[in-house]
Write a protein that holds these residues in place. Structure first.
Motif, mmCIF file in Angstrom:
data_model
loop_
_atom_site.group_PDB
_atom_site.id
_atom_site.type_symbol
_atom_site.label_atom_id
_atom_site.label_comp_id
_atom_site.label_asym_id
_atom_site.label_seq_id
_atom_site.Cartn_x
_atom_site.Cartn_y
_atom_site.Cartn_z
ATOM 1 N N ARG A 8 45.771 34.369 -16.115
ATOM 2 C CA ARG A 8 45.266 33.370 -16.471
ATOM 3 C C ARG A 8 46.073 32.558 -17.460
ATOM 4 O O ARG A 8 46.353 31.276 -17.280
ATOM 5 N N ASP A 9 47.013 33.161 -18.149
ATOM 6 C CA ASP A 9 48.056 32.468 -18.961
ATOM 7 C C ASP A 9 49.131 31.860 -18.013
ATOM 8 O O ASP A 9 49.425 30.564 -18.448
ATOM 9 N N PHE A 10 49.521 32.214 -17.204
ATOM 10 C CA PHE A 10 50.594 31.853 -16.182
ATOM 11 C C PHE A 10 49.766 30.577 -15.437
ATOM 12 O O PHE A 10 50.640 29.530 -15.178
ATOM 13 N N LEU A 11 48.730 30.510 -14.949
ATOM 14 C CA LEU A 11 48.065 29.572 -14.287
ATOM 15 C C LEU A 11 48.003 28.441 -15.295
ATOM 16 O O LEU A 11 48.080 27.213 -15.091
ATOM 17 N N ARG A 12 47.408 28.476 -16.893
ATOM 18 C CA ARG A 12 47.455 27.556 -17.731
ATOM 19 C C ARG A 12 48.782 26.847 -18.150
ATOM 20 O O ARG A 12 48.597 25.801 -18.438
ATOM 21 N N HIS A 13 49.689 27.459 -17.871
ATOM 22 C CA HIS A 13 50.962 26.685 -18.103
ATOM 23 C C HIS A 13 51.422 25.979 -16.861
ATOM 24 O O HIS A 13 52.598 25.394 -17.106
ATOM 25 N N GLN A 14 50.731 25.882 -15.756
ATOM 26 C CA GLN A 14 51.005 25.197 -14.559
ATOM 27 C C GLN A 14 50.863 23.878 -14.814
ATOM 28 O O GLN A 14 49.958 23.529 -15.357
ATOM 29 N N ARG A 15 51.668 22.829 -14.318
ATOM 30 C CA ARG A 15 51.377 21.324 -14.605
ATOM 31 C C ARG A 15 50.841 20.865 -13.119
ATOM 32 O O ARG A 15 50.841 19.829 -13.119
ATOM 33 N N LEU A 16 51.039 21.612 -12.116
ATOM 34 C CA LEU A 16 50.744 21.000 -10.654
ATOM 35 C C LEU A 16 49.214 20.950 -10.602
ATOM 36 O O LEU A 16 48.397 22.060 -10.750
ATOM 37 N N ALA A 17 48.759 20.153 -9.660
ATOM 38 C CA ALA A 17 47.231 20.109 -9.192
ATOM 39 C C ALA A 17 47.156 21.394 -8.340
ATOM 40 O O ALA A 17 46.051 21.934 -8.355
ATOM 41 N N GLY A 63 41.288 27.034 -15.416
ATOM 42 C CA GLY A 63 40.969 25.693 -14.970
ATOM 43 C C GLY A 63 41.444 25.680 -13.439
ATOM 44 O O GLY A 63 41.397 24.323 -12.778
ATOM 45 N N TYR A 64 41.531 26.692 -12.551
ATOM 46 C CA TYR A 64 41.734 26.467 -11.163
ATOM 47 C C TYR A 64 40.775 27.230 -10.352
ATOM 48 O O TYR A 64 40.065 28.121 -10.928
ATOM 49 N N ARG A 65 40.491 26.961 -9.116
ATOM 50 C CA ARG A 65 39.681 27.484 -8.058
ATOM 51 C C ARG A 65 40.772 27.966 -7.089
ATOM 52 O O ARG A 65 41.833 27.202 -6.781
ATOM 53 N N THR A 66 40.309 28.870 -6.223
ATOM 54 C CA THR A 66 41.045 29.511 -4.940
ATOM 55 C C THR A 66 40.711 28.334 -3.835
ATOM 56 O O THR A 66 39.381 28.169 -3.573
#
Length: 82
Positions: A8-17, A63-66
């Motif tokens: 979760r934390d890794f994805l939260r730090h991503q800036r890409l759509a 904030g992501y979905r597969t």
């Protein structure tokens, strides 16, 4: 702290759509790696927030979905939810 909090934390730090990762890359973020079912069952990657699917809640709460799971290639694409 839950097993999938680091994902979760890794994805939260991503800036890409969209973020595409190999299963090995995802396993490297998750303490203890992924369970065998993640490598063979597409349903493991379903965007289910209810029940016992804490792994799915990790990317949903980031904030992501597969949006694409390729079991043969061993990769998954996470796309920012609108």
């Amino acid at each position: 702290m839950g097993k999938y909090d680091e994902l979760r934390d890794f994805l939260r730090h991503q800036r890409l759509a969209q973020v595409t990762l190999t299963f090995a890359e995802v396993a490297g973020v998750v303490p203890g790696g992924l369970p065998p079912s993640a490598y063979v069952h597409r349903a493991w990657w379903a965007n289910e927030e209810s029940g016992t699917h804490s792994h799915a809640r990790s990317w949903l709460h980031a904030g992501y979905r597969t949006t694409d799971v390729n079991l043969t290639a061993g990769r998954v694409t996470f796309t920012r939810a609108d």
